[in-house]
Design a protein around this motif. Structure first.
Motif, PDB file in Angstrom:
ATOM      1  N   HIS A 180      -1.973   4.069  30.961  1.00 16.04           N
ATOM      2  CA  HIS A 180      -1.691   2.797  31.537  1.00 16.04           C
ATOM      3  C   HIS A 180      -2.760   2.320  32.224  1.00 16.04           C
ATOM      4  N   LEU A 181      -3.338   1.359  31.462  1.00 14.08           N
ATOM      5  CA  LEU A 181      -4.579   0.695  32.237  1.00 14.08           C
ATOM      6  C   LEU A 181      -4.249  -0.920  31.704  1.00 14.08           C
ATOM      7  N   SER A 182      -5.060  -1.878  32.431  1.00 14.80           N
ATOM      8  CA  SER A 182      -4.792  -3.240  32.233  1.00 14.80           C
ATOM      9  C   SER A 182      -5.690  -4.065  31.539  1.00 14.80           C
ATOM     10  N   CYS A 183      -7.190  -3.326  31.503  1.00 18.71           N
ATOM     11  CA  CYS A 183      -8.017  -3.943  30.640  1.00 18.71           C
ATOM     12  C   CYS A 183      -8.786  -3.301  29.781  1.00 18.71           C
ATOM     13  N   ILE A 184      -9.240  -3.876  28.723  1.00 19.99           N
ATOM     14  CA  ILE A 184     -10.204  -3.327  27.696  1.00 19.99           C
ATOM     15  C   ILE A 184     -11.391  -2.545  28.103  1.00 19.99           C
ATOM     16  N   THR A 185     -11.933  -3.221  29.136  1.00 21.27           N
ATOM     17  CA  THR A 185     -13.080  -2.764  29.804  1.00 21.27           C
ATOM     18  C   THR A 185     -12.962  -1.309  30.630  1.00 21.27           C
ATOM     19  N   ASP A 186     -11.537  -0.875  30.727  1.00 24.31           N
ATOM     20  CA  ASP A 186     -11.376   0.511  31.378  1.00 24.31           C
ATOM     21  C   ASP A 186     -10.927   1.654  30.292  1.00 24.31           C
ATOM     22  N   LEU A 187     -11.012   1.222  29.204  1.00 18.50           N
ATOM     23  CA  LEU A 187     -11.004   2.254  28.166  1.00 18.50           C
ATOM     24  C   LEU A 187     -12.162   3.239  27.902  1.00 18.50           C
ATOM     25  N   THR A 188     -11.892   4.383  27.821  1.00  8.84           N
ATOM     26  CA  THR A 188     -12.981   5.223  27.417  1.00  8.84           C
ATOM     27  C   THR A 188     -13.334   5.129  25.816  1.00  8.84           C
ATOM     28  N   GLU A 189     -14.566   5.749  25.773  1.00  6.52           N
ATOM     29  CA  GLU A 189     -15.100   5.521  24.125  1.00  6.52           C
ATOM     30  C   GLU A 189     -13.801   6.155  23.267  1.00  6.52           C
ATOM     31  N   VAL A 190     -13.337   7.310  23.646  1.00 10.19           N
ATOM     32  CA  VAL A 190     -12.533   7.962  22.831  1.00 10.19           C
ATOM     33  C   VAL A 190     -11.097   7.122  22.583  1.00 10.19           C
ATOM     34  N   GLU A 191     -10.626   6.776  23.788  1.00 10.44           N
ATOM     35  CA  GLU A 191      -9.443   5.543  23.588  1.00 10.44           C
ATOM     36  C   GLU A 191      -9.865   4.374  22.836  1.00 10.44           C
ATOM     37  N   ASN A 192     -10.892   3.783  23.186  1.00 10.33           N
ATOM     38  CA  ASN A 192     -11.114   2.550  22.542  1.00 10.33           C
ATOM     39  C   ASN A 192     -11.427   2.712  20.918  1.00 10.33           C
ATOM     40  N   CYS A 193     -11.938   3.850  20.514  1.00  3.11           N
ATOM     41  CA  CYS A 193     -11.968   4.273  19.021  1.00  3.11           C
ATOM     42  C   CYS A 193     -10.658   4.504  18.672  1.00  3.11           C
ATOM     43  N   ALA A 194      -9.708   5.425  19.248  1.00  4.72           N
ATOM     44  CA  ALA A 194      -8.370   5.547  18.789  1.00  4.72           C
ATOM     45  C   ALA A 194      -7.603   4.280  18.864  1.00  4.72           C
ATOM     46  N   LEU A 195      -7.775   3.572  19.609  1.00  6.96           N
ATOM     47  CA  LEU A 195      -6.878   2.297  19.833  1.00  6.96           C
ATOM     48  C   LEU A 195      -7.235   1.300  18.673  1.00  6.96           C
ATOM     49  N   MET A 196      -8.417   1.137  18.315  1.00  6.69           N
ATOM     50  CA  MET A 196      -9.104   0.316  16.947  1.00  6.69           C
ATOM     51  C   MET A 196      -8.464   0.895  15.712  1.00  6.69           C
ATOM     52  N   GLU A 197      -8.779   2.185  15.585  1.00  4.60           N
ATOM     53  CA  GLU A 197      -8.284   2.836  14.364  1.00  4.60           C
ATOM     54  C   GLU A 197      -6.372   2.563  14.145  1.00  4.60           C
ATOM     55  N   MET A 198      -6.069   2.888  15.182  1.00  5.85           N
ATOM     56  CA  MET A 198      -4.542   2.596  15.288  1.00  5.85           C
ATOM     57  C   MET A 198      -4.218   0.901  14.871  1.00  5.85           C
ATOM     58  N   VAL A 199      -4.893   0.106  15.307  1.00  5.28           N
ATOM     59  CA  VAL A 199      -4.705  -1.110  14.905  1.00  5.28           C
ATOM     60  C   VAL A 199      -5.321  -1.299  13.479  1.00  5.28           C
ATOM     61  N   LYS A 200      -5.929  -0.714  12.986  1.00  8.26           N
ATOM     62  CA  LYS A 200      -6.420  -0.618  11.568  1.00  8.26           C
ATOM     63  C   LYS A 200      -5.440   0.148  10.717  1.00  8.26           C
ATOM     64  N   ALA A 201      -4.823   0.995  10.993  1.00  6.54           N
ATOM     65  CA  ALA A 201      -3.758   1.684  10.378  1.00  6.54           C
ATOM     66  C   ALA A 201      -2.372   1.002  10.330  1.00  6.54           C
ATOM     67  N   ALA A 202      -2.205   0.479  11.343  1.00 10.37           N
ATOM     68  CA  ALA A 202      -0.905  -0.266  11.438  1.00 10.37           C
ATOM     69  C   ALA A 202      -0.878  -1.651  10.839  1.00 10.37           C
ATOM     70  N   THR A 203      -2.354  -2.178  10.705  1.00 12.76           N
ATOM     71  CA  THR A 203      -2.481  -3.227   9.810  1.00 12.76           C
ATOM     72  C   THR A 203      -2.101  -3.007   8.445  1.00 12.76           C
ATOM     73  N   ALA A 204      -2.639  -1.756   8.149  1.00 12.21           N
ATOM     74  CA  ALA A 204      -2.904  -1.506   6.526  1.00 12.21           C
ATOM     75  C   ALA A 204      -1.262  -0.991   6.312  1.00 12.21           C
ATOM     76  N   ILE A 205      -0.427  -0.423   6.983  1.00 10.63           N
ATOM     77  CA  ILE A 205       0.957  -0.119   6.746  1.00 10.63           C
ATOM     78  C   ILE A 205       1.748  -1.414   6.702  1.00 10.63           C
ATOM     79  N   LEU A 206       1.490  -2.472   7.713  1.00  3.60           N
ATOM     80  CA  LEU A 206       2.216  -3.858   7.387  1.00  3.60           C
ATOM     81  C   LEU A 206       1.766  -4.485   6.066  1.00  3.60           C
ATOM     82  N   LYS A 207       0.503  -4.534   6.026  1.00  2.38           N
ATOM     83  CA  LYS A 207       0.019  -4.884   4.605  1.00  2.38           C
ATOM     84  C   LYS A 207       0.754  -4.535   3.353  1.00  2.38           C
ATOM     85  N   MET A 208       1.012  -3.037   3.467  1.00  2.93           N
ATOM     86  CA  MET A 208       1.618  -2.612   2.250  1.00  2.93           C
ATOM     87  C   MET A 208       2.924  -2.822   1.914  1.00  2.93           C
ATOM     88  N   HIS A 209       3.729  -3.012   3.328  1.00  5.51           N
ATOM     89  CA  HIS A 209       5.188  -2.984   3.209  1.00  5.51           C
ATOM     90  C   HIS A 209       5.566  -4.489   3.311  1.00  5.51           C
TER      91      HIS A 209
END
Length: 171
Positions: A71-100
């Motif tokens: 629970h955090l409110s700003c992108i600047t508060d993400l750790t490097e690991v959280e930032n990478c995981a979040l962007m990977e999830m945005v990428k994976a979710a976009t791919a799933i939406l694209k497919m379906h």
């Protein structure tokens, strides 16, 4: 005159939807892998770093919310690991939406702070909104109505197997 059916909104219109306690991205039932519990909260995915939900009041069919688990409110508060995981999830979710859903494009972004338009300002989240040529027309401008062609629970059923498989792969 043509009718626009949005049956999933009736509980909201009538005020029958209970006000959730706590944060939308952190309901207790989401810890469970129980399909019914996930569907009730529209939670498609959750791991140690991120969570994906269908937006209950979407701009378009398949509108997803992707948030860090913490629970955090700003992108600047993400750790490097959280930032990478979040962007990977945005990428994976976009791919799933694209497919379906086979959209012609996407709007992907986040609003940080209430002044910037964040409806849930205290928990950072990205919106992934599939878009199709001609998907919204004059009706959104004139009547403030969005037309969603598929019931939100049917969209959940369509997307869940791929998010479940992704979750199993990441465990």
């Amino acid at each position: 005159m043509k009718n626009l059916w949005t049956p999933w909104r009736i509980e909201h219109v009538l005020g029958d939807v209970p006000k959730p306690g706590g944060c939308l991205f952190e309901p207790d039932t989401c810890c469970s892998y129980d399909y019914k519990a996930r569907k009730a909260t529209l939670m498609l995915y959750r791991d140690n770093h991120s969570v994906v939900l269908l937006n209950r009041f979407p701009y378009a069919n398949g509108h997803l919310l992707v948030a860090p688990l913490r629970h955090l409110s700003c992108i600047t508060d993400l750790t490097e690991v959280e930032n990478c995981a979040l962007m990977e999830m945005v990428k994976a979710a976009t791919a799933i939406l694209k497919m379906h859903l086979k959209p012609d494009g996407f709007n992907i972004g986040c609003n940080i702070g209430a002044t910037a338009g964040a409806g849930i300002a205290d928990h950072l989240h990205f919106h992934i909104v599939p878009r199709w040529d001609g998907d919204h027309n004059f009706i959104s401008v004139l009547a403030e109505i969005r037309t969603i062609p598929e019931h939100i629970e049917a969209t959940f059923d369509r997307l869940f197997p791929d998010f479940f498989a992704l979750n199993q792969k990441n465990v």
